[in-house]
Design a protein around this motif. Sequence first.
Motif, short mmCIF file in Angstrom:
data_model
loop_
_atom_site.label_atom_id
_atom_site.label_comp_id
_atom_site.label_asym_id
_atom_site.label_seq_id
_atom_site.Cartn_x
_atom_site.Cartn_y
_atom_site.Cartn_z
N ARG A 28 15.31 56.64 24.33
CA ARG A 28 14.37 57.33 23.43
C ARG A 28 14.80 57.16 21.98
O ARG A 28 13.97 56.89 21.10
CB ARG A 28 14.32 58.81 23.79
CG ARG A 28 13.27 59.61 23.06
CD ARG A 28 11.84 59.21 23.44
NE ARG A 28 11.66 59.06 24.86
CZ ARG A 28 11.32 60.04 25.71
NH1 ARG A 28 11.11 61.24 25.28
NH2 ARG A 28 11.19 59.79 26.99
N PHE A 29 16.08 57.29 21.70
CA PHE A 29 16.59 57.11 20.34
C PHE A 29 16.25 55.72 19.83
O PHE A 29 15.75 55.55 18.72
CB PHE A 29 18.11 57.35 20.30
CG PHE A 29 18.69 57.31 18.92
CD1 PHE A 29 18.83 58.47 18.18
CD2 PHE A 29 19.11 56.12 18.36
CE1 PHE A 29 19.36 58.44 16.89
CE2 PHE A 29 19.65 56.07 17.09
CZ PHE A 29 19.77 57.24 16.35
N ASP A 30 16.52 54.70 20.65
CA ASP A 30 16.26 53.32 20.25
C ASP A 30 14.78 53.10 19.96
O ASP A 30 14.43 52.36 19.03
CB ASP A 30 16.74 52.34 21.32
CG ASP A 30 18.26 52.30 21.44
OD1 ASP A 30 18.96 52.76 20.50
OD2 ASP A 30 18.75 51.83 22.49
N SER A 31 13.90 53.72 20.74
CA SER A 31 12.46 53.54 20.50
C SER A 31 12.01 54.25 19.23
O SER A 31 11.04 53.83 18.60
CB SER A 31 11.66 54.03 21.71
OG SER A 31 11.68 55.43 21.80
N ASN A 36 15.85 50.00 13.23
CA ASN A 36 17.06 49.58 13.95
C ASN A 36 18.35 49.70 13.13
O ASN A 36 19.25 48.87 13.25
CB ASN A 36 16.91 48.14 14.45
CG ASN A 36 15.79 48.00 15.44
OD1 ASN A 36 15.66 48.80 16.36
ND2 ASN A 36 14.95 47.00 15.25
N ASP A 37 18.46 50.79 12.36
CA ASP A 37 19.68 50.98 11.58
C ASP A 37 20.66 51.94 12.25
O ASP A 37 21.70 52.26 11.70
CB ASP A 37 19.36 51.47 10.16
CG ASP A 37 18.74 52.86 10.12
OD1 ASP A 37 18.42 53.42 11.20
OD2 ASP A 37 18.57 53.39 9.00
N GLY A 38 20.33 52.38 13.47
CA GLY A 38 21.23 53.28 14.20
C GLY A 38 21.13 54.72 13.76
O GLY A 38 21.93 55.55 14.20
N LEU A 39 20.14 55.03 12.94
CA LEU A 39 19.93 56.39 12.44
C LEU A 39 18.44 56.71 12.46
O LEU A 39 17.60 55.81 12.35
CB LEU A 39 20.43 56.52 10.99
CG LEU A 39 21.90 56.22 10.75
CD1 LEU A 39 22.17 56.11 9.25
CD2 LEU A 39 22.77 57.31 11.37
N LEU A 40 18.13 57.98 12.61
CA LEU A 40 16.73 58.41 12.51
C LEU A 40 16.52 59.05 11.15
O LEU A 40 17.23 59.99 10.79
CB LEU A 40 16.39 59.41 13.62
CG LEU A 40 16.50 58.90 15.05
CD1 LEU A 40 16.11 59.99 16.03
CD2 LEU A 40 15.64 57.66 15.25
N SER A 41 15.57 58.53 10.42
CA SER A 41 15.22 59.10 9.13
C SER A 41 14.29 60.30 9.37
O SER A 41 13.83 60.54 10.49
CB SER A 41 14.49 58.07 8.27
OG SER A 41 13.24 57.74 8.86
N VAL A 89 19.73 61.36 11.12
CA VAL A 89 20.18 61.86 12.42
C VAL A 89 20.77 60.69 13.20
O VAL A 89 20.09 59.69 13.44
CB VAL A 89 19.00 62.49 13.21
CG1 VAL A 89 19.43 62.93 14.60
CG2 VAL A 89 18.41 63.67 12.43
N ASP A 90 22.05 60.83 13.55
CA ASP A 90 22.67 59.77 14.34
C ASP A 90 22.45 60.06 15.83
O ASP A 90 21.92 61.09 16.22
CB ASP A 90 24.15 59.59 14.00
CG ASP A 90 25.02 60.79 14.33
OD1 ASP A 90 24.75 61.50 15.32
OD2 ASP A 90 25.98 61.03 13.58
N ARG A 91 22.85 59.12 16.64
CA ARG A 91 22.62 59.21 18.09
C ARG A 91 23.25 60.48 18.70
O ARG A 91 22.64 61.14 19.52
CB ARG A 91 23.17 57.96 18.77
CG ARG A 91 22.77 57.80 20.22
CD ARG A 91 23.30 56.50 20.79
NE ARG A 91 22.85 55.34 20.04
CZ ARG A 91 21.74 54.65 20.32
NH1 ARG A 91 20.98 55.00 21.32
NH2 ARG A 91 21.41 53.59 19.59
N GLU A 92 24.46 60.81 18.28
CA GLU A 92 25.14 61.98 18.84
C GLU A 92 24.45 63.28 18.43
O GLU A 92 24.33 64.20 19.24
CB GLU A 92 26.62 62.00 18.44
CG GLU A 92 27.42 63.05 19.17
CD GLU A 92 27.25 63.01 20.70
OE1 GLU A 92 27.08 64.11 21.29
OE2 GLU A 92 27.27 61.93 21.30
#
Length: 139
Positions: A28-31, A36-41, A89-92
């Motif tokens: 879900r995070f990847d989608s 694709n910067d590894g963070l959610l803006s 927001v990072d993956r963790e």
Amino acid sequence: MGVVILDGTTVRSFVNDELNFNNSINSRFDSLDLNNDGLLSRSELRKAFESLRLIETHFGADVITKPEQLTKLYDSIFEKFDCDHSGSVDREEFRSEMKKMMLGIADGLGSSPIQMVIDDDDQSFIKEAVDLEESKLHN
């Protein structure tokens, strides 16, 4: 489309199954991570919650909410997810907050089973929880 019966145990079992839960969160995070910067803006996370339409509907019926109210609400959700206040927001952080949300749903459901209609192509965490429970019953 099918009718499923679930309760808090179904959701809690999904969250406690670290391998399946983490795989689901990562997917879900990847989608959601459109660049694709590894963070959610802020905008990427907002698009995710807008797609769920949880705020703009009430028991399936559309409700009118002023745009500035929605922005305030989405901003407060983002602030909750952005635990370290880094502006993303990072993956963790995403995993941690989604785990809290799912456990809150489990607590809300309790041990009283409910019936729910779920589309076969539904990509929700609830559907994944039901599918996981069903797969364990068939093994």
